[in-house]
Design an enzyme around this catalytic site. Structure first.
Site: not given
Ligand code: ARG
Length: 274
Positions: A171, A267
């Protein structure tokens, strides 16, 4: 040059407690379903972050966690809110799909009137970052490149597409953080981006703070700034001195349990920009 005088501005955040947090599937390289998760510890660490925001004068709204949605704690992924306009999410993986509706319901129930249910896949502020001049938009692992045009049309702000190339930084908010959203100041890890996107970042943000491999691997770019205080993973200790040199106040946060899901401070934090 003496450090700049910085000022915090009060923020509104949406967070979701990790009451149902677990790692039962792996959709990013940080997740290992074989590793146990300590839920009471996750909740305690999350509460410290929430309380820290409140003690800094920010407002934190809470979204009710739902059983069976273990990643719901990563509330940043549920929507992107700019100028009171709410762009909902559409998740890339089936496991997280129902989170989008939970967020939309929350916004509608709380009187938000300009709510757009997206056509294209976007995971909220996971891949959208807001600076004074732009909406920066990651792609490569989660958000569809088509979501960038959709966001530009909805927000009426220029959207800059950036290609992510390292699966650990799946991300945008794992590779780049906005430090001052009034002046276009950011920090990022160049190696997380394609050569062309690196060049775009250099052109747009020539003064950016560049984070090295070690700081990025501690998820140090997964940070939240109010213009003065920068809340970031405690382990990203190498970023503290350069942040201070620029006049920011780094605040280390321990979210080690949530790191098992591949997320940290940012996150867990969706900003509601009115
Ligand atoms: N386990 C989640 C995923 O892989 C973690 C998300 C983390 N959030 C973020 N904003 N990077 O989707």
């Amino acid at each position: 040059m003496p450090p700049l005088r910085r000022a915090a501005t009060p923020r509104r955040y949406l967070m979701c407690p990790p009451a149902h947090f677990e790692v039962t599937y792996a959709i990013n390289p940080w997740m290992d379903p074989g590793k146990p998760v300590d839920v009471p510890l996750a909740v305690a660490q999350w509460e410290e972050l929430r309380d820290r925001y409140r003690s800094l004068g920010h407002t934190v709204e809470e979204l009710a966690p739902r059983p069976g949605l273990p990643d719901m704690v990563f509330a940043a992924n549920g929507a992107t809110v700019i100028d009171g306009r709410v762009l909902g999410a559409r998740f890339a993986y089936r496991e997280r799909e129902p989170e989008a509706a939970a967020h939309l319901e929350w916004f509608r129930a709380h009187g938000w009137r300009q709510v757009h249910e997206p056509v294209h896949i976007n995971e909220g502020e996971g891949d959208f970052a807001v600076t004074a001049s732009y909406v920066l938009a990651g792609r490569g692992f989660r958000a569809s490149p088509l979501s960038h045009g959709e966001a530009q049309e909805f927000f009426g702000r220029p959207v800059i597409g950036l290609d992510l190339v390292d699966p650990r930084y799946y991300h945008l908010d794992t590779a780049l953080a906005v430090l001052d959203d009034a002046t276009d100041e950011v920090m990022y890890h160049p190696d997380a981006f394609s050569p062309g996107s690196r060049e775009v970042l250099r052109r747009l943000f020539p003064e950016a703070l560049l984070a090295g491999a070690e700081e990025a691997a501690a998820l140090g770019l997964n940070a939240v700034s109010d213009g003065l205080h920068v809340l970031l993973p405690q382990a990203a200790i190498g970023l503290f001195a350069p942040l201070r040199e620029r006049g920011f106040e780094p605040i280390g946060i321990d979210l080690s349990e949530l790191l098992k899901g591949g997320g940290s401070v940012k996150c867990c934090t969706q900003e509601l920009r009115v």
